[in-house]
Write an enzyme that holds these catalytic residues in place. Structure first.
Site, PDB file in Angstrom:
ATOM      1  N   GLN A   1       0.799  -1.225   0.000  1.00 32.83           N
ATOM      2  CA  GLN A   1       0.000   0.000   0.000  1.00 32.83           C
ATOM      3  C   GLN A   1       0.834   1.279   0.000  1.00 32.83           C
ATOM      4  OE1 GLN A   1      -2.719  -1.726   3.302  1.00 32.83           O
ATOM      5  NE2 GLN A   1      -4.043  -0.369   2.152  1.00 32.83           N
TER       6      GLN A   1
ATOM      7  N   ARG B   1       3.839   0.165  12.892  1.00 33.47           N
ATOM      8  CA  ARG B   1       3.601  -1.166  12.327  1.00 33.47           C
ATOM      9  C   ARG B   1       3.741  -1.092  10.811  1.00 33.47           C
ATOM     10  NH1 ARG B   1      -1.946  -3.921  10.813  1.00 33.47           N
ATOM     11  NH2 ARG B   1      -1.167  -5.962  10.250  1.00 33.47           N
TER      12      ARG B   1
ATOM     13  N   ASN C   1      -1.780 -10.790   8.427  1.00 28.48           N
ATOM     14  CA  ASN C   1      -2.799  -9.769   8.585  1.00 28.48           C
ATOM     15  C   ASN C   1      -4.112 -10.268   7.995  1.00 28.48           C
ATOM     16  OD1 ASN C   1      -3.604  -6.808   9.056  1.00 28.48           O
ATOM     17  ND2 ASN C   1      -4.219  -7.150   6.929  1.00 28.48           N
ATOM     18  N   GLU C   2      -5.153 -10.348   8.821  1.00 30.39           N
ATOM     19  CA  GLU C   2      -6.510 -10.606   8.352  1.00 30.39           C
ATOM     20  C   GLU C   2      -6.626 -11.755   7.351  1.00 30.39           C
ATOM     21  OE1 GLU C   2      -8.197  -6.960   6.905  1.00 30.39           O
ATOM     22  OE2 GLU C   2      -8.020  -5.959   8.829  1.00 30.39           O
TER      23      GLU C   2
ATOM     24  N   GLU D   1      -4.887  -2.201  13.998  1.00 29.17           N
ATOM     25  CA  GLU D   1      -5.472  -1.234  13.052  1.00 29.17           C
ATOM     26  C   GLU D   1      -6.792  -0.719  13.605  1.00 29.17           C
ATOM     27  OE1 GLU D   1      -6.127  -2.525   8.981  1.00 29.17           O
ATOM     28  OE2 GLU D   1      -4.160  -3.481   8.941  1.00 29.17           O
TER      29      GLU D   1
ATOM     30  N   TYR E   1     -12.808  -1.749  12.881  1.00 29.55           N
ATOM     31  CA  TYR E   1     -13.223  -0.498  12.236  1.00 29.55           C
ATOM     32  C   TYR E   1     -14.658  -0.073  12.527  1.00 29.55           C
ATOM     33  CZ  TYR E   1      -8.975  -0.584   9.410  1.00 29.55           C
ATOM     34  OH  TYR E   1      -7.656  -0.573   9.012  1.00 29.55           O
TER      35      TYR E   1
ATOM     36  N   TRP F   1      -4.838   3.129  11.739  1.00 33.12           N
ATOM     37  CA  TRP F   1      -4.731   2.977  10.291  1.00 33.12           C
ATOM     38  C   TRP F   1      -5.203   4.260   9.652  1.00 33.12           C
ATOM     39  CZ3 TRP F   1      -2.302  -0.599   7.468  1.00 33.12           C
ATOM     40  CH2 TRP F   1      -2.435  -0.474   6.082  1.00 33.12           C
TER      41      TRP F   1
ATOM     42  N   GLU G   1      -5.478   1.943  -1.455  1.00 33.32           N
ATOM     43  CA  GLU G   1      -6.530   1.289  -0.680  1.00 33.32           C
ATOM     44  C   GLU G   1      -7.106   0.100  -1.467  1.00 33.32           C
ATOM     45  OE1 GLU G   1      -7.340   1.175   2.317  1.00 33.32           O
ATOM     46  OE2 GLU G   1      -9.324   0.273   2.183  1.00 33.32           O
ATOM     47  N   TRP G   2      -6.220  -0.800  -1.852  1.00 34.15           N
ATOM     48  CA  TRP G   2      -6.600  -2.055  -2.515  1.00 34.15           C
ATOM     49  C   TRP G   2      -7.589  -1.830  -3.660  1.00 34.15           C
ATOM     50  CZ3 TRP G   2      -2.813  -4.978  -1.013  1.00 34.15           C
ATOM     51  CH2 TRP G   2      -2.315  -4.892   0.284  1.00 34.15           C
TER      52      TRP G   2
ATOM     53  N   ASN H   1      -7.629  -5.933  14.519  1.00 33.24           N
ATOM     54  CA  ASN H   1      -7.994  -4.872  13.575  1.00 33.24           C
ATOM     55  C   ASN H   1      -9.484  -4.649  13.701  1.00 33.24           C
ATOM     56  OD1 ASN H   1      -5.373  -4.904  12.674  1.00 33.24           O
ATOM     57  ND2 ASN H   1      -5.842  -5.527  10.581  1.00 33.24           N
TER      58      ASN H   1
ATOM     59  N   HIS I   1       1.079  -9.220   4.649  1.00 36.51           N
ATOM     60  CA  HIS I   1      -0.112  -8.383   4.506  1.00 36.51           C
ATOM     61  C   HIS I   1      -0.582  -8.513   3.048  1.00 36.51           C
ATOM     62  CE1 HIS I   1      -2.315  -4.783   6.427  1.00 36.51           C
ATOM     63  NE2 HIS I   1      -2.911  -4.981   5.262  1.00 36.51           N
TER      64      HIS I   1
HETATM   65  C1  GBH Z   1      -7.993  -3.304   6.652  1.00 36.30           C
HETATM   66  O1  GBH Z   1      -8.972  -4.306   6.592  1.00 36.30           O
HETATM   67  C2  GBH Z   1      -6.715  -3.729   5.933  1.00 36.30           C
HETATM   68  O2  GBH Z   1      -5.894  -4.513   6.783  1.00 36.30           O
HETATM   69  C3  GBH Z   1      -5.926  -2.539   5.412  1.00 36.30           C
HETATM   70  O3  GBH Z   1      -4.903  -2.985   4.568  1.00 36.30           O
HETATM   71  C4  GBH Z   1      -6.858  -1.576   4.715  1.00 36.30           C
HETATM   72  O4  GBH Z   1      -6.196  -0.491   4.138  1.00 36.30           O
HETATM   73  C5  GBH Z   1      -7.871  -1.095   5.740  1.00 36.30           C
HETATM   74  O5  GBH Z   1      -8.605  -2.178   6.160  1.00 36.30           O
HETATM   75  C6  GBH Z   1      -8.870  -0.087   5.201  1.00 36.30           C
HETATM   76  O6  GBH Z   1      -9.708  -0.673   4.267  1.00 36.30           O
HETATM   77  O7  GBH Z   1     -16.403  -6.955   0.807  1.00 36.30           O
HETATM   78  O8  GBH Z   1     -18.373  -6.753   2.170  1.00 36.30           O
HETATM   79  O9  GBH Z   1     -16.755  -8.449   2.681  1.00 36.30           O
HETATM   80  C7  GBH Z   1     -10.214  -3.940   7.189  1.00 36.30           C
HETATM   81  C8  GBH Z   1     -11.201  -5.073   7.222  1.00 36.30           C
HETATM   82  C9  GBH Z   1     -12.490  -6.570   5.993  1.00 36.30           C
HETATM   83  C10 GBH Z   1     -12.743  -4.248   5.594  1.00 36.30           C
HETATM   84  C11 GBH Z   1     -13.208  -6.864   4.712  1.00 36.30           C
HETATM   85  C12 GBH Z   1     -13.431  -4.518   4.300  1.00 36.30           C
HETATM   86  C13 GBH Z   1     -14.733  -6.051   3.075  1.00 36.30           C
HETATM   87  C14 GBH Z   1     -16.203  -5.971   3.221  1.00 36.30           C
HETATM   88  N1  GBH Z   1     -11.821  -5.288   5.936  1.00 36.30           N
HETATM   89  N2  GBH Z   1     -14.113  -5.785   4.373  1.00 36.30           N
HETATM   90  S1  GBH Z   1     -16.984  -7.118   2.141  1.00 36.30           S
END
Ligand code: GBH
Length: 487
Positions: free
Chosen positions: A25, A82, A174-175, A388, A317, A438, A445-446, A315, A128
């Site tokens: 990233q 991190r 990671n995740e 995160e 959110y 984070w 952002e992927w 992690n 990651h």
């Molecule tokens: C983090 O994941 C990542 O570790 C980080 O790299 C990234 O930048 C950050 O989030 C912000 O996005 O498609 O409906 O299943 C956070 C957890 C889990 C959030 C999967 C998005 C997808 C929802 N993520 N989720 S869905």
């Protein structure tokens, strides 16, 4: 009249707080000094996969700007940073018999040294999401458990050897949820498998995510064993896995089934990995609903995985409302949640939190305290590092820079979430030792490319990746000063 009694809030005096990033990233330098491609380099080339058609080729150019990143960290007063290691920088083709790239190792050794010299504690993630592309092409990556585990074990050993004297906090994966579900069911993340693939590497695409999860758990456990057997006595560090998971509230608080589904959602997201790590087995609800799609642990694997966390990497959110659908065995290969609806509004039309730029992210700080307690109760009060926590802001990218720098929405998010965490420690007796927001800066952002910004620092991608701290970057220390040393 309801009297509002403020909850006690506080954090231990040696609390480690700071910011997080991940290699793909932020680094850029995609082909610099011998780095090999990862599955993300390949995935970004598929038209339509990344919202703005971008990639991590340049990103924040941190590969060439670590000095600036460290300066930023120092400005904020951060105690910890991190970052993750790009496996294909260290071993370009990834495998245990493939050549090691000394330039890649040197980059991370210098980064760790420079952080330590600046008084900042490095937290290092081994993985990651950026699997060396060659391993995917060679044997399907995570889908081939034995090959993957052997290669990850070798890679871990190489990194522990090179960095172990400097790095005392290690995160294996990671995740894994995201590699499994987004990478092998939804297809939104690399390598982009979906459950409708007619020809799956394992013969039945609806089993792929659970096989991926299983491989990652075994690989995690092997890396932990290697660290404990070969490095811990010498280096004295600690190691764990980082899991993502949201809080859940029932869609109808009076419906018993919705309340049960709330727990089931957490089990399908978090306990999928955490139960094996703490108990050596998968959650009952998953065994029941997934049937034969869920792999089983051999006695040996179960022994190996059980107890493989020195700390819990969290992690977190947001939160959702959950509505029960059924509890029969789930035949639908697209259903990975445990037969429920995941909603932003409850039965009465109440919203769980405001919209952000991320479709999945609705801030709801009380859920943070509740989830910390929920996990602490289930796993026996483990030491927790929040690895995160953060938010995007709706429409942020469309504003002029001066307005982006005044990120009050993000600042309020951090204030409320950190307060909730400090309450979990002071009121609920949970053992949280660190927190990494984070993210240190806006980055790739992927699947959303650069349109979504999670940084406390604005990165001007048009003008040489110049960094400008936002208000939230500079306020973080004030937030922590209020709580640290108060328990
Ligand atoms: C983090 O994941 C990542 O570790 C980080 O790299 C990234 O930048 C950050 O989030 C912000 O996005 O498609 O409906 O299943 C956070 C957890 C889990 C959030 C999967 C998005 C997808 C929802 N993520 N989720 S869905």
């Amino acid at each position: 009249m309801v009297r509002d009694v403020a909850a006690k809030a506080g954090l231990p005096s040696d609390f480690l707080w700071g910011f997080a990033t991940a290699a793909y990233q932020i680094e850029g330098g995609a082909t610099a000094d011998g780095r090999g491609p990862s599955i993300w380099d390949t995935f970004c080339k598929i038209p339509g996969k990344i919202a703005d058609g971008s990639s991590g080729d340049v990103a924040c150019d941190s590969y060439h700007r670590t000095a600036q990143d460290i300066e930023l960290l120092q400005k904020t007063g951060a105690k910890a940073y991190r970052f993750s290691i790009s496996w294909s920088r260290v071993i370009p083709k990834g495998g245990r018999n493939d050549p090691i790239n000394q330039a890649g190792i040197d980059f991370y050794v210098k980064l760790a040294d420079d952080l330590l010299a600046a008084g900042i504690t490095p937290f290092v993630t081994l993985f990651h999401w950026d699997l060396p592309d060659e391993l995917y092409k060679r044997y399907g990556g995570f889908l081939n458990k034995d090959e993957f585990v052997a290669d990850f074990a070798h890679y871990s050993r190489v990194v522990f050897e090179a960095l172990g004297s400097r790095v005392k906090h290690w995160i294996t994966f990671n995740e894994p949820f995201c590699s499994a579900i987004l990478g092998h069911s939804i297809g939104a993340f690399a390598p982009g498998h979906t459950s409708d693939r007619t020809k799956s590497a394992v013969g039945d695409s609806s089993r792929e995510p659970w096989i991926v999860g299983h491989s990652i758990l075994i690989a995690h456990a092997h890396a932990v064993k290697i660290y404990r057997d070969e490095f811990k006595a010498r280096d004295g560090g600690e190691i764990g896995i980082t899991l993502n998971g949201d809080w859940t509230e029932p869609w109808d608080p009076n419906d018993e089934q919705d309340r049960i589904a709330c727990d089931r959602k957490i089990e399908f997201a978090i306990c999928w990995f955490a139960d094996p790590v703490y108990f050596g087995r998968y959650p009952e609800s998953m065994v029941k609903q997934l049937g034969e799609r869920l792999p089983t642990f051999t006695a040996e694997e179960s022994e190996l995985v059980k107890g493989s966390n020195d700390f819990y990497g969290m992690n977190h959110y947001c939160a959702n409302y959950i509505r029960h659908r059924g509890d029969a065995v789930v035949a639908d290969p697209d259903d990975f949640s445990g037969n429920m609806d995941i909603l932003f509004e409850d039965k009465f039309g109440n919203s769980i939190g405001p919209e952000t730029q991320s479709f999945w992210l609705r801030p709801h700080a009380p859920g943070f305290r509740k989830l910390i307690k929920w996990l602490s109760d289930r796993y026996g009060r483990p030491k927790i590092y929040v690895t995160e926590n953060g938010t995007s802001i709706k429409g942020e990218n469309d504003l002029p820079m001066e307005e982006i720098l005044e990120d009050d929405f993000r600042l309020e998010y951090f204030r409320s979430y950190i307060t909730a965490m400090a309450e979990a420690v002071a009121e609920d007796g949970c053992d949280v030792r660190g927190y990494m927001a984070w993210s240190l800066m806006d980055n790739f952002e992927w699947a959303e490319g650069y349109e979504t910004r999670f940084g406390v620092t604005y990165v001007d991608y048009e003008n040489g990746q110049k960094r400008y701290p936002k208000k939230s970057a500079m306020e973080m220390k004030n937030i922590f000063d209020q709580f640290v040393g108060k328990v």
